[in-house]
Design a protein around this motif. Structure first.
Motif, PDB file in Angstrom:
ATOM      1  N   CYS A  48      95.673  64.783  56.914  1.00 12.88           N
ATOM      2  CA  CYS A  48      95.400  65.894  57.841  1.00 12.88           C
ATOM      3  C   CYS A  48      96.493  66.966  57.790  1.00 12.88           C
ATOM      4  O   CYS A  48      97.056  67.352  58.799  1.00 12.88           O
ATOM      5  CB  CYS A  48      95.232  65.366  59.264  1.00 12.88           C
TER       6      CYS A  48
ATOM      7  N   ASN B 295      89.212  70.209  61.244  1.00 15.00           N
ATOM      8  CA  ASN B 295      88.928  69.626  62.557  1.00 15.00           C
ATOM      9  C   ASN B 295      89.662  68.316  62.802  1.00 15.00           C
ATOM     10  O   ASN B 295      89.803  67.889  63.954  1.00 15.00           O
ATOM     11  CB  ASN B 295      87.420  69.403  62.724  1.00 15.00           C
ATOM     12  N   CYS B 296      90.132  67.657  61.749  1.00 10.67           N
ATOM     13  CA  CYS B 296      90.869  66.398  61.933  1.00 10.67           C
ATOM     14  C   CYS B 296      92.103  66.589  62.802  1.00 10.67           C
ATOM     15  O   CYS B 296      92.605  65.644  63.413  1.00 10.67           O
ATOM     16  CB  CYS B 296      91.256  65.793  60.585  1.00 10.67           C
TER      17      CYS B 296
ATOM     18  N   LEU C  43      91.695  63.448  55.046  1.00  7.82           N
ATOM     19  CA  LEU C  43      91.485  63.361  56.490  1.00  7.82           C
ATOM     20  C   LEU C  43      92.598  62.558  57.154  1.00  7.82           C
ATOM     21  O   LEU C  43      93.045  62.873  58.262  1.00  7.82           O
ATOM     22  CB  LEU C  43      90.128  62.721  56.792  1.00  7.82           C
TER      23      LEU C  43
ATOM     24  N   TRP D  60      88.737  62.827  49.705  1.00  9.75           N
ATOM     25  CA  TRP D  60      88.400  63.465  50.993  1.00  9.75           C
ATOM     26  C   TRP D  60      88.876  62.605  52.166  1.00  9.75           C
ATOM     27  O   TRP D  60      89.486  63.119  53.110  1.00  9.75           O
ATOM     28  CB  TRP D  60      86.893  63.683  51.047  1.00  9.75           C
TER      29      TRP D  60
ATOM     30  N   TYR E 210      84.720  71.643  56.918  1.00 15.54           N
ATOM     31  CA  TYR E 210      85.240  71.840  58.275  1.00 15.54           C
ATOM     32  C   TYR E 210      86.038  70.626  58.760  1.00 15.54           C
ATOM     33  O   TYR E 210      87.015  70.764  59.496  1.00 15.54           O
ATOM     34  CB  TYR E 210      84.100  72.128  59.252  1.00 15.54           C
ATOM     35  N   ASP E 211      85.627  69.437  58.335  1.00 17.70           N
ATOM     36  CA  ASP E 211      86.319  68.212  58.760  1.00 17.70           C
ATOM     37  C   ASP E 211      87.790  68.221  58.348  1.00 17.70           C
ATOM     38  O   ASP E 211      88.632  67.618  59.028  1.00 17.70           O
ATOM     39  CB  ASP E 211      85.636  66.979  58.158  1.00 17.70           C
TER      40      ASP E 211
ATOM     41  N   SER F  68      79.857  70.725  56.474  1.00 16.46           N
ATOM     42  CA  SER F  68      80.704  70.139  57.523  1.00 16.46           C
ATOM     43  C   SER F  68      81.864  69.353  56.923  1.00 16.46           C
ATOM     44  O   SER F  68      82.901  69.173  57.565  1.00 16.46           O
ATOM     45  CB  SER F  68      79.872  69.240  58.441  1.00 16.46           C
ATOM     46  N   HIS F  69      81.694  68.857  55.667  1.00 15.54           N
ATOM     47  CA  HIS F  69      82.776  68.094  55.045  1.00 15.54           C
ATOM     48  C   HIS F  69      83.995  68.979  54.770  1.00 15.54           C
ATOM     49  O   HIS F  69      85.114  68.479  54.680  1.00 15.54           O
ATOM     50  CB  HIS F  69      82.307  67.387  53.771  1.00 15.54           C
TER      51      HIS F  69
END
Length: 397
Positions: A252, A210-211, A249, A245, A206-207, A203-204
């Protein structure tokens, strides 16, 4: 009031005038639309669809300088490309990104590697569909693969492509496979058979995409010289650096087409100069260390309109054009002068890998941080070694 026949002669000219005006207006609108398309696409770049009459630009334009464009790709590829351009795209800000499927492609010599790759996925308890493109498998290979759970085997149809597609070591088939699955599923992980998955929770990764759903105030894009300094001073990716990371985010700005594994050199050093006739670039930026090349064989991608039109379109067309993806006399053997892996051409070429990295660099500030995940804690690449795996390990847990 009673209607008289004589009124018809009074009303008719008025109705006829309105009819002609509306008809002309509609025709004029259609003409204007087509004329505007011609104006926006240089004549030497136009391809017209036989099905719809729609005009397409088949010349790649450098994103930072639209006046800098490559040669027109052949219009004979338009019918094939059109279905991808018309595929349903994902708007990351408003749509739910579809659950990805795993996609791979290989010929008979890689069946043991494929079993290992599939087993690495299933042993983690991941039951998502795996789509396998048959590039030349034997009946025995197919019998082995059918022991795996939740797989779909697709026969790659070489007959509809130029003869050069059959040169498997030029990897022209890979953009076709990725484009088809993006169109069909909306979101994919493409894996070469050398990939071994090590972690079920990704999921890290995908984040990083997704941000874009969140209404955040993004950190400003650093100018090129500051990103040059950052590239030279910050540690290269190793595992999962949560500080980097978190910064990613907040920025983005990651591409929706993410690479993961560093190949050990830059893009310019291993890209045949003939490619730039089709896909021009900014050589000053391309020589810098932040324009690193990453493996094309491990990808997470989402079918956004930007990815399909700005990346996949040219990736696919280049694969279909003989002198683009595999220029004559291209070689995989490199000669890095004075161990310079960035500034000088090393007399070698990486085929599909050169093309996708070039396209992603052009579209993302010539900075690998915007087209790679910078996370490497969930996989490793194993091109040889122990292939003694049990076929039963391909079953879903």
């Amino acid at each position: 009031m009673r209607f008289r026949l004589s009124n018809i002669f009074i009303i008719f000219p008025f109705i006829f005038t309105i009819f002609i005006f509306v008809k002309f207006k509609n025709s004029s609108t259609n003409f204007d639309e087509k004329e505007s398309q011609v104006i926006s696409i240089p004549n030497e770049c136009v391809c017209e669809s036989k099905k719809t009459g729609k005009l397409y630009n088949f010349c790649y334009n450098l994103p930072e300088n639209k006046q800098k464009r490559g040669k027109r790709f052949s219009c004979k590829f338009l019918d094939f490309w059109e279905r991808f351009e018309e595929s349903k795209s994902v708007d990351i800000k408003t749509d739910q990104i579809p659950n990805p499927v795993f996609v791979t492609a290989f010929s008979s010599g890689f069946i043991s590697n494929a079993v290992r790759m599939i087993s690495s996925i299933r042993k983690l308890g991941i039951s998502m569909k795996i789509v396998i493109y048959d590039l030349g498998l034997t009946p025995d290979d197919n019998n082995i693969l059918k022991q795996a759970c939740n797989i779909e085997i697709r026969k790659f149809d070489f007959s509809i492509f130029p003869e050069s597609m059959k040169e498997l070591r030029e990897y022209r088939w890979k953009p076709i496979v990725i484009a088809e699955c993006l169109a069909d599923f909306g979101s994919i992980w493409y894996l070469d058979t050398s990939v071994v998955l090590e972690k079920s929770n990704i999921s890290h990764v995908y984040d990083l995409i997704n941000c874009q759903k969140e209404n955040i105030e993004r950190l400003p894009l650093l100018p090129s010289f500051q990103r040059d300094i950052r590239e030279k001073t910050e540690k290269h990716e190793d595992g999962w650096n949560k500080d980097i990371w978190l910064r990613n985010l907040k920025e983005c700005r990651k591409s929706s087409y993410l690479l993961h594994g560093y190949s050990g050199h830059g893009i310019l050093s291993v890209t045949n100069p003939e490619v730039y006739n089709w896909i021009p670039s900014n050589f000053e930026e391309l020589r810098k260390e932040k324009a690193k090349m990453y493996d094309a064989g491990f990808v997470y991608a989402v079918n956004t309109k930007t990815i399909m039109l700005d990346i996949m379109k040219w990736y696919v067309l280049c694969a279909l054009e003989n002198s683009c993806m595999g220029p004559e006399n291209s070689s995989l053997i490199c000669s890095f002068e004075n161990d310079d892996r960035f500034k000088k051409y090393a007399e070698c070429h990486r085929y599909d890998q050169s093309i996708i990295n070039l396209l992603l660099a052009n579209a993302n500030f010539y900075d690998r941080r915007y087209y790679v995940s910078e996370i490497v804690d969930f996989f490793h690449i194993k091109r040889n070694g122990n292939l003694n795996v049990n076929n039963e390990e391909m079953q879903c847990i």
